[in-house]
Structure formats: C-alpha cells, structure tokens
Write a protein that holds these residues in place. Sequence first.
Motif, PDB file in Angstrom:
ATOM      1  N   VAL A 129       0.852  -1.180   0.000  1.00 14.96           N
ATOM      2  CA  VAL A 129       0.000   0.000   0.000  1.00 14.96           C
ATOM      3  C   VAL A 129       0.892   1.235   0.000  1.00 14.96           C
ATOM      4  N   GLY A 130       0.830   2.009  -1.083  1.00 16.70           N
ATOM      5  CA  GLY A 130       1.636   3.217  -1.182  1.00 16.70           C
ATOM      6  C   GLY A 130       2.577   3.167  -2.359  1.00 16.70           C
ATOM      7  N   GLY A 131       2.528   4.217  -3.203  1.00 27.84           N
ATOM      8  CA  GLY A 131       3.338   4.251  -4.418  1.00 27.84           C
ATOM      9  C   GLY A 131       4.511   5.199  -4.333  1.00 27.84           C
ATOM     10  N   GLY A 132       5.050   5.419  -3.113  1.00 28.32           N
ATOM     11  CA  GLY A 132       6.238   6.256  -2.965  1.00 28.32           C
ATOM     12  C   GLY A 132       7.504   5.442  -3.117  1.00 28.32           C
ATOM     13  N   PHE A 133       8.611   5.997  -2.647  1.00 28.25           N
ATOM     14  CA  PHE A 133       9.891   5.322  -2.797  1.00 28.25           C
ATOM     15  C   PHE A 133       9.899   3.951  -2.122  1.00 28.25           C
ATOM     16  N   GLY A 134       9.369   3.883  -0.898  1.00 29.90           N
ATOM     17  CA  GLY A 134       9.382   2.614  -0.186  1.00 29.90           C
ATOM     18  C   GLY A 134       8.497   1.572  -0.840  1.00 29.90           C
ATOM     19  N   GLY A 135       7.258   1.957  -1.181  1.00 30.72           N
ATOM     20  CA  GLY A 135       6.343   1.000  -1.796  1.00 30.72           C
ATOM     21  C   GLY A 135       6.821   0.523  -3.150  1.00 30.72           C
ATOM     22  N   VAL A 136       7.314   1.442  -3.975  1.00 36.37           N
ATOM     23  CA  VAL A 136       7.808   1.044  -5.295  1.00 36.37           C
ATOM     24  C   VAL A 136       9.081   0.214  -5.165  1.00 36.37           C
ATOM     25  N   GLY A 137       9.935   0.554  -4.204  1.00 34.21           N
ATOM     26  CA  GLY A 137      11.117  -0.265  -3.973  1.00 34.21           C
ATOM     27  C   GLY A 137      10.750  -1.690  -3.605  1.00 34.21           C
ATOM     28  N   ALA A 138       9.718  -1.841  -2.764  1.00 34.28           N
ATOM     29  CA  ALA A 138       9.280  -3.173  -2.356  1.00 34.28           C
ATOM     30  C   ALA A 138       8.672  -3.947  -3.520  1.00 34.28           C
ATOM     31  N   VAL A 139       7.775  -3.304  -4.287  1.00 33.21           N
ATOM     32  CA  VAL A 139       7.093  -4.043  -5.353  1.00 33.21           C
ATOM     33  C   VAL A 139       8.051  -4.421  -6.474  1.00 33.21           C
ATOM     34  N   ARG A 140       9.036  -3.583  -6.760  1.00 37.70           N
ATOM     35  CA  ARG A 140       9.974  -3.934  -7.823  1.00 37.70           C
ATOM     36  C   ARG A 140      10.887  -5.076  -7.402  1.00 37.70           C
ATOM     37  N   GLU A 141      11.280  -5.088  -6.132  1.00 36.41           N
ATOM     38  CA  GLU A 141      12.094  -6.213  -5.650  1.00 36.41           C
ATOM     39  C   GLU A 141      11.289  -7.504  -5.679  1.00 36.41           C
ATOM     40  N   LEU A 142      10.029  -7.448  -5.246  1.00 33.89           N
ATOM     41  CA  LEU A 142       9.180  -8.631  -5.291  1.00 33.89           C
ATOM     42  C   LEU A 142       8.891  -9.041  -6.731  1.00 33.89           C
ATOM     43  N   ASP A 143       8.724  -8.060  -7.614  1.00 32.73           N
ATOM     44  CA  ASP A 143       8.487  -8.347  -9.029  1.00 32.73           C
ATOM     45  C   ASP A 143       9.649  -9.137  -9.616  1.00 32.73           C
ATOM     46  N   ARG A 144      10.872  -8.743  -9.280  1.00 25.56           N
ATOM     47  CA  ARG A 144      12.044  -9.473  -9.757  1.00 25.56           C
ATOM     48  C   ARG A 144      12.078 -10.884  -9.180  1.00 25.56           C
ATOM     49  N   ARG A 145      11.732 -11.006  -7.907  1.00 25.13           N
ATOM     50  CA  ARG A 145      11.780 -12.323  -7.272  1.00 25.13           C
ATOM     51  C   ARG A 145      10.698 -13.263  -7.812  1.00 25.13           C
ATOM     52  N   VAL A 146       9.529 -12.708  -8.146  1.00 28.53           N
ATOM     53  CA  VAL A 146       8.512 -13.542  -8.791  1.00 28.53           C
ATOM     54  C   VAL A 146       9.024 -14.036 -10.139  1.00 28.53           C
ATOM     55  N   GLY A 147       9.700 -13.178 -10.872  1.00 26.12           N
ATOM     56  CA  GLY A 147      10.276 -13.585 -12.149  1.00 26.12           C
ATOM     57  C   GLY A 147      11.336 -14.653 -12.003  1.00 26.12           C
ATOM     58  N   ARG A 148      11.959 -14.717 -10.831  1.00 17.32           N
ATOM     59  CA  ARG A 148      12.999 -15.724 -10.593  1.00 17.32           C
ATOM     60  C   ARG A 148      12.478 -16.955  -9.853  1.00 17.32           C
ATOM     61  N   GLY A 149      11.147 -16.985  -9.629  1.00 16.45           N
ATOM     62  CA  GLY A 149      10.600 -18.209  -9.059  1.00 16.45           C
ATOM     63  C   GLY A 149       9.837 -18.068  -7.769  1.00 16.45           C
ATOM     64  N   LEU A 150       9.737 -16.860  -7.184  1.00 19.50           N
ATOM     65  CA  LEU A 150       8.954 -16.701  -5.967  1.00 19.50           C
ATOM     66  C   LEU A 150       7.493 -17.000  -6.264  1.00 19.50           C
ATOM     67  N   ASP A 151       6.914 -17.924  -5.518  1.00 18.61           N
ATOM     68  CA  ASP A 151       5.556 -18.385  -5.779  1.00 18.61           C
ATOM     69  C   ASP A 151       4.569 -17.501  -5.017  1.00 18.61           C
TER      70      ASP A 151
END
Length: 546
Positions: A129-151
């Motif tokens: 929840v939140g599209g600032g630096f912290g929220g976008v930092g979190a979603v992009r890191e999770l986005d990369r991890r989903v691409g690498r296999g995070l279920d």
Amino acid sequence: MSGVIAGLTGGLIVAVVTNPPWLPWAAHTVLLGAVLGLLFGEHRQSNGSALSVGLLIGLLDWVTWSLTLAPVLEGRTPSWTMAVAVARFPELVGAALLGAIAGLVLHALATWRPPGPAPRRAKPHIVIVGGGFGGVGAVRELDRRVGRGLDAHVTLISDSNFLLFTPLLVGVAAGTVEARHVSAPVRAGLGHASFLHGRVVSIDTRTRNAYVSAGKEGLLRVPYDQLVLAVGGVPHFFDLPGVREHAFPMKSVEDATKLRNQVLSALERADLEPDPAEQARLLTFVVAGGGFAGTELVAELFDLVHDVLHLYPRLHGLRPRFVLVHAGERLLPELPPKLGLYAQRKLGGRGIEFRLGARVSGATAGDITLDSGETVPTRTLAWTAGNRPNPLVRQVMQGPLVVEPTLQVPGAPGLWALGDCARIPDTAGGTHPPTAQHAIREGKAAARNIAAVLGGRRPEPFRFGGLGVLVSLGHRTAAGEIGGRQVSGFLAWILWRSVYLSKLPGAEKRLRVLADWTLDLVFPRDIALSTASTALTVSTEGDRHA
C-alpha cells in the motif's frame, strides 16, 4: 552485464558488415553497452523506447568517438564541420545501427523469463500500500523475485499511478523542471506484479483484508497474506489557526504547481498594485521550516523571483522580501553545524531573512504571526515545517508505527511498515531518518524478508548507514556530506544534480530532466501561469486596473 552482452551482440552484427579492427571495436562495444545498461537500469522499456534510446546512444557515440576522441588520439584537432560530418557519415550509420541493435537486445534480455512450473496451490497474496519510494522499492524487488521463481501474487495499491521523485519538487515550484518529468508511471516498471489504482480506506488486520476505494467500482475488498504499509506522511499544521487554509504545502506535484502559480500571480498583482503597503505584502514570501525542503525552497524561490523580476517594469528598483522561519537555533539540523552555518551565511548574503528559534503561530490571507508576537505581512506562506503519519496507520497504532528491526509490526502477523509512516529502530541506536535513500532500501529489505518468511526462513534486521546528504542553496551552490567528507559550493551543486539525475527512474526521465536543466542555463524561466486567473486591484483613486 546485460548491457555488455547487448553491446557485444550489436557490435558483432555491425562488425560482420564493416570489418573494423576487432580488439578496439570489442572494447568500444563493451563501453557502449555498459552505458546503455546504466541508462536502462533495472526498468523495463517498450520496444520503441529501447530502439529510441539505443539510436540516441549511437548518435552520441558517433559524436564523442568519431568526431572528437578519434582525431585527438590520431594527433589531429577535432572538427565538427559539415564536411567532416559527411566524410564520417558511414561511421554514423554503423554507430546508429550498433546502438539500435544493442537497445533491442537489452530489451529482450530484460523481458525474457525462463518458463516456470505450473502452480500447484493457491499462491500467497502480497499487497503493498503506497506508491512512494518505499512501496515502489518493495514491489519492484518482489516483481524481480517472482520472475525468478517466488511463488506469490503481488499487488501494489496506490491513489496515484506514478512514482513521484519528491527531491525535485522544489524544481517544479521554481520552474526549473517540468512537472511531468519528476514522475514515472508505476505500471511501466512491473513485469509480474499487478497495480490497483485506488485508495485504501481501512485495513482489517484480524481477517487480513484491505478495503479500497476505486472510483466507480466502489469499495473493493482485497484479501492479503502479507501487507506492506508504505503510505508516507501528510502535512501537519499543528491545528494552528488559519495555517491549513492559507499555507502552501510541498507534498505533491499539485502542491508545487500551486505554489509556483501563487508566486507568479503575486508578481503579476504587485505589478498592478498602486498601494505600496499591499505591493510590499505581495512581494514578501515566507517559508516555514529550515530543514532540507524549506532551505532548498526559499533558495529556489529567491532565484525564481529575481530571474524574472526584470519582466515587470513597475517592480524595478523594489526588493522582494524572503523570510525563513525555523524552530531550531540553526538551519539544516541534519547537517554538521559547519555546513548549516555555511548555508545560513550564503542565503543571508543574498538578503534572505531568518527567524530562528521561532514558530508560526497563525496565519491569515494577508499575514502570518510568530510565537514571538511578530507579524509578517505576506500573501505567500510555504509550509515545510511538519509532517505526520498518514491517517491510515491510526487504525493499527496511534502515531508512527513502531516496528521491529525486521520491519514487522508487532502484534500484527503478516503486517510490515516502512518509510515516513513507520519508526524503524537503527541497530546502531536511534531510528532511521525518513529520507528517500532509506525508504528505497527499506522497501527492498521488506521484500527480501517477506520472501524469506514465505520460504520458511527468518527475516533479517534492516541495516543502512546512509550514503550522505546534499542540499541545494540556489545560485549554483550546494552543501552536504558524502562518505563522511563535507562539500560545499559549486562542486557540491554539481554532485547534487548528478546524484539526483542518476536516481531518477528510467532513461527517459533522466534525459528530460537533463534537458530541462540545460535549457534553464540558456533561456529565461517560463512565467506562464497554468491557471486562468486575472488579478483585479482597486487604486486609491477608485480606478480598476486589470
């Protein structure tokens, strides 16, 4: 590494046609690919954007290498005449082709993902929840991890569909940066995560549901397994009489644009005003708060007004007044005392007034009052003197969320908090400051810890000591501390702009802001108002002047 691979691939294809000296050509293509990789960063681009950026890099490579460095290495003086450009035209074609191919290859590498196994169970849902630096930092890191296999399924919920680069908001207010250039669309940086444009109005931590107001869709229920609160802060006016109604905060693009319009409107009205007292009131600009935001803001507004003052004939010979009100005993408490005094000396030397150890106690449409009893006649009060956590966090805890070093909220399983809305303990003592560089890394740390929890591992405490701080002081000067070393003056200003430019999300925004800054060095600032308003002033003789 992807940029180097893309550069070598493009270089190999071009070399088959042109047959250049192989060793120098390979080094050349590696360097070009590395530059392209740095511009792209870790953000996804469209095919058109990849091709355009690649062509631009190829053109710059031709100008830098073929027209400039190569003649120097050959012992000749560089020349940029039309005759030389025509003679080197085949090399331009090769450089453009190299850049275009490298850009498309880099795009292909960035978007390719190995096929994964079909899901066998319901995936956990991670909500940010939140599209600032912290929220976008979190979603992009999770986005990369989903691409690498995070279920897992990942969803970012924000009431704005862009990431706002808040350190450059002052530039928007001062007219040195275009408003659209300091924001980047969130969707463009996501490959696997989802984005929901809406506002979270409540969270039920017991049933693990977030309730979202999303336009015509009404109230949506979004269940979650793990939720990251990164909703930042909102302006805090301390219930001071008249301040909320008359002050101009600096939290959004709209805020910065309104302040710019207010300053320019004040100049327009002052140019028509026959009453000297009202004219002085219009030409007085007050900034509350002497931290980074307030100090940068008063310096940039000073430059804006003085850069355009010559366009207002009736204001020639008048001296606009700038007042900075700060509750502390010195400016910039985040910096060492020596740098705070340097900033005060620089700004004071230009005529900016300071009210240190003072607070705004009230405001009206025509003046502000300080707790000392002093009244300052003004039509413009910019507010950077206080922030408080987003009201959403009050559902979980009164005041800032006091979290564990791992960013978990105690007593609320599956809930994490970071950024301005959280109080994060520092393992070295104290708490982490609410800065962009910390928020970005807190978001990534929260993403790593969530992935660890889902994988049955223990989360790690967040640790980050900070890279340094820089503050712009206008007049192409700045001050700050980098790696424990204090810097000030023109060099610090160059570092300030270089650091902020490198941190902007995406190659397109970096190029646009660089263009804005370059044009600002050559052309006068734009004084066009973005709102259609006409000021009417009644003269002492009763005549109306429009």
